[in-house]
Design an enzyme around this catalytic site. Sequence first.
Site, short mmCIF file in Angstrom:
data_model
loop_
_atom_site.label_atom_id
_atom_site.label_comp_id
_atom_site.label_asym_id
_atom_site.label_seq_id
_atom_site.Cartn_x
_atom_site.Cartn_y
_atom_site.Cartn_z
N LYS A 1 -4.98 3.14 -3.42
CA LYS A 1 -4.46 2.49 -2.09
C LYS A 1 -5.52 2.26 -0.94
CE LYS A 1 -0.73 1.76 -3.82
NZ LYS A 1 -0.06 0.41 -4.47
N SER B 1 0.70 -1.21 0.15
CA SER B 1 0.04 -0.32 -0.28
C SER B 1 0.64 1.04 -0.02
CB SER B 1 -0.99 -0.13 1.21
OG SER B 1 -1.46 0.95 1.49
N TYR C 1 -4.92 8.47 -6.53
CA TYR C 1 -3.34 7.80 -6.29
C TYR C 1 -4.10 6.76 -4.86
CZ TYR C 1 0.57 5.60 -4.07
OH TYR C 1 1.63 4.23 -4.36
#
Length: 212
Positions: free
Chosen positions: A87, A69, A83
């Site tokens: 994660k 992650s 982004y």
Amino acid sequence: MIRQGESRFGGIDVLVNNAGHGYRAAVEEGEADEVEELFATNFFGPVALMKAVLPGMRMRHKGTIVNISSIAARTTEPGSGYYAATKCALEGLSRGLQKECASLGISVIIVEPGAFRTDFAGRSLRQSRTAMNDYAATAGLRRIGNDVTNGHQIGDPEKGAELIIKAVGSLEPPELLVLGSDAVKVVSDALSTDLAQVEAWKKNSIITDYSD
């Protein structure tokens, strides 16, 4: 590739979902096709691989899944919203999988690295095709042309990999593994901030329950 690995080695012991890339864009700047590709790579790709190895791991009652992650899942900088969203999705799925597989002998480790001297901030980093002037002082500061961090990150990739291997081989693998002194500070500060926010509104939060 999963079938080839199982055929050659008799089973997959460890899956490390490490493939992925960054994407810089203000939320308004994000292009639909680019965001879809980002989620396909950073989230749906790992999901497909997990589902491919789980049958064999369940059959053997043994296996470890490592999902890479990011500290972006804890604290998101301007321009990294998409982004970070990939994660956060990966971490949420991983936490559910941890509870589903604990009794099956399968461990799931979430790894939150800080800044490591890999190619992440180099050719692997992408950004939106458009840049809006109103975001120049926020998300714009982190566009590729303005980012001078590549090659100067504090994290050593070899040491990070060694720690992941150590965690996988431990008798009690951690559910969360933080990599780097910068990541330790970011995660610790984020948890403290979240707890302070909960405490600040606690009296208000609890009154939303039904009254007996």
